[in-house]
Design an enzyme around this catalytic site. Structure first.
Site, PDB file in Angstrom:
ATOM      1  N   ASP B 163     -22.417 109.194 -27.909  1.00 51.54           N
ATOM      2  CA  ASP B 163     -21.315 108.280 -28.228  1.00 51.54           C
ATOM      3  C   ASP B 163     -20.763 107.725 -26.921  1.00 51.54           C
ATOM      4  O   ASP B 163     -19.954 108.367 -26.247  1.00 51.54           O
ATOM      5  CB  ASP B 163     -20.200 109.025 -28.988  1.00 51.54           C
ATOM      6  CG  ASP B 163     -20.578 109.328 -30.436  1.00 51.54           C
ATOM      7  OD1 ASP B 163     -21.788 109.451 -30.725  1.00 51.54           O
ATOM      8  OD2 ASP B 163     -19.660 109.463 -31.272  1.00 51.54           O
ATOM      9  N   LYS B 225     -18.703 102.101 -33.194  1.00 48.25           N
ATOM     10  CA  LYS B 225     -17.668 103.096 -33.473  1.00 48.25           C
ATOM     11  C   LYS B 225     -16.332 102.521 -33.030  1.00 48.25           C
ATOM     12  O   LYS B 225     -16.262 101.827 -32.025  1.00 48.25           O
ATOM     13  CB  LYS B 225     -18.031 104.377 -32.713  1.00 48.25           C
ATOM     14  CG  LYS B 225     -17.005 105.494 -32.734  1.00 48.25           C
ATOM     15  CD  LYS B 225     -17.558 106.753 -32.021  1.00 48.25           C
ATOM     16  CE  LYS B 225     -16.472 107.781 -31.751  1.00 48.25           C
ATOM     17  NZ  LYS B 225     -16.942 108.973 -31.016  1.00 48.25           N
ATOM     18  N   LYS B 254     -19.047 103.952 -37.382  1.00 43.03           N
ATOM     19  CA  LYS B 254     -18.293 105.205 -37.321  1.00 43.03           C
ATOM     20  C   LYS B 254     -16.818 104.901 -37.127  1.00 43.03           C
ATOM     21  O   LYS B 254     -16.442 104.218 -36.184  1.00 43.03           O
ATOM     22  CB  LYS B 254     -18.817 106.079 -36.184  1.00 43.03           C
ATOM     23  CG  LYS B 254     -18.023 107.385 -35.992  1.00 43.03           C
ATOM     24  CD  LYS B 254     -18.703 108.307 -34.973  1.00 43.03           C
ATOM     25  CE  LYS B 254     -17.802 109.478 -34.580  1.00 43.03           C
ATOM     26  NZ  LYS B 254     -18.442 110.370 -33.589  1.00 43.03           N
TER      27      LYS B 254
END
Lengths: 294, 294
Positions: B163, B225, B254
């Protein structure tokens, strides 16, 4: 964690002894909690200089007078200040502006995130203001190889100093060996350029502040530094004095986070700081008061 | 910035066209500001799939019902959740506890800072829960070589997903080429493991959210995300829908930051999220409400 660590050596026992005595002295003088013995501290540390505590707390109080002649003194503050822009939203134009301000006022350095250090180094060519760069910022929870690579690249791009964040979680876990290795690896990657270690004091208890300072010195840091400006708290005179007491006169102490006015700056210098990190640098040297956490 | 970039290619013009059409469509449907033409966008992007906008906004709304049978549904939420502990003060003991919770509840992953990814990978061996790691976190302003090295080390240590935080400052400076190169370099360093790109939507305007999503897709990200949890704002259903509209059905979205209850989780999934980041994961799957920003 890192492939660039140094092994334990003959300095271990001496270092342990120094830490124990520093802690005992601080505990007595400042009535702080004791630091438990550091089972894994390593490195070399000049025992004698570290023990000159009586010259340290309050050191530098006479470097900048407080006789009310603000204009001279405030201008003189510039050489203490790392002019800082670390917001993730900072644009190229804002970075350029900060470098121009640093040239005009003669700040010690411009301190930026590593994505901008190459640009800052180019903009400050031919100027006494140094380009400096943060590493593992602001959490300090990056792996050691990540910090090493970020440091290496920053040095290649022209960084003259590195402000790294200590591994706060490992420090709080009592993993002093990992904390040492992390700092040591960055010091080695910096190839002789000074490394400042940000302790993020607002997240630490006194025991951890002392241990973080002692480990940073043992690992070869040039400075210990209070805060990132992102950790929910900034520099306090008490923390600066504590850190100065631990590292002795040979290392620098940088106060950062919440330094917004000449009065703030003078207070930090009086407590023992010999470098200040601020984003409100222009306000500080022109007699104003800045905003923001850093 | 990076030595691991890909050159421009035949996909450039097609990509430009897709971005232009996506932006026009979003502007019309959601009445957002136009994104200016991206002069340097590169990479390959399936034009057809990206244009199926009509199936996207609200996609996934039927994946989790809302018929009141909370206990079944909340347990089922676990497979959407990246159980997350990113506080810099997190200790080894807290990391161990999070991994135990993930095993018990069957969370999709455990998400930690890179200093802890090796430990998490070992603790989750033989378990369906994946060890995943943040990179360039939380500012995204680290140099590309730093992000690449952090990614490489994390993969070596066992990370199954990365991430990363987008370079917010470059995005805001209109340096789309640098943003693309940064994401692309991390995607390549991840060697096939999925990369999520955190946009930090609370710091972006709509134009930047669209551009960040499109660039991430073009550069080979597996997910976009919303938030780090450290940037002063979290996921909103509107942002999730916008990001889903831009990236199409082939990428994941996300939602992270402020997801603290089953109701929050259902709202995000209804808006198009297929993964959730949360530190309140246990509260979410047991019908409670968590605290904290993430």
């Amino acid at each position: 964690m890192s492939s660039q660590t140094t092994g334990g050596g003959p300095g271990d026992a001496a270092l342990e002894a120094v830490v124990a005595r520093v802690v005992a002295r601080i505990q007595k003088e400042l009535q702080v909690a004791a630091v438990p013995p550091g089972p894994t501290l390593r490195g070399s540390w000049n025992d004698q200089t570290a023990m000159r505590l009586d010259t340290l707390v309050g050191a530098g109080a006479d470097r900048v007078g407080t006789d009310g002649r603000v204009s001279d003194q405030t201008a003189r503050l510039a050489r203490y200040i790392d002019h800082t822009l670390l917001k993730p939203t900072a644009t190229r134009a804002q970075i350029v502006k900060v470098c121009e301000e640093a040239r005009v006022h003669g700040f010690a350095s411009v301190c930026v995130n590593s994505t901008w250090i190459g640009l800052v180094a180019r903009l400050l060519e031919g100027c006494r203001t140094l380009p400096i760069c943060v590493v593992g910022f602001p959490l300090g929870a990056m792996s050691t190889p990540g910090k090493v690579a970020e440091t290496h690249e920053a040095i290649v791009e022209g960084a003259e100093e590195i402000d790294m964040v200590i591994n706060v979680g490992r420090l709080k876990s009592g993993e002093w060996d990992a904390v040492y290795d992390d700092v040591r690896a960055v010091v080695e990657a910096a190839r002789g350029k000074p490394v400042k270690v940000i302790l993020e004091t607002a997240m630490l208890d006194r025991r951890e502040k002392v241990a973080g300072s002692a480990i940073s010195k043992a690992a070869g840091a040039a400075f210990v530094k209070t805060s990132t400006g992102f950790g929910g708290g900034g520099a306090t005179a008490e923390d600066v004095a504590l850190m100065r007491a631990v590292v002795g006169p040979d290392l620098g102490v940088k106060a950062s986070g919440g330094v917004r006015s000449a009065a703030d700056a003078h207070a930090m210098i009086a407590a023992g700081a010999d470098r200040l990190g601020a984003s409100a640098s222009v306000a500080i040297v022109t007699g104003g008061t800045g905003k923001g956490a850093y």
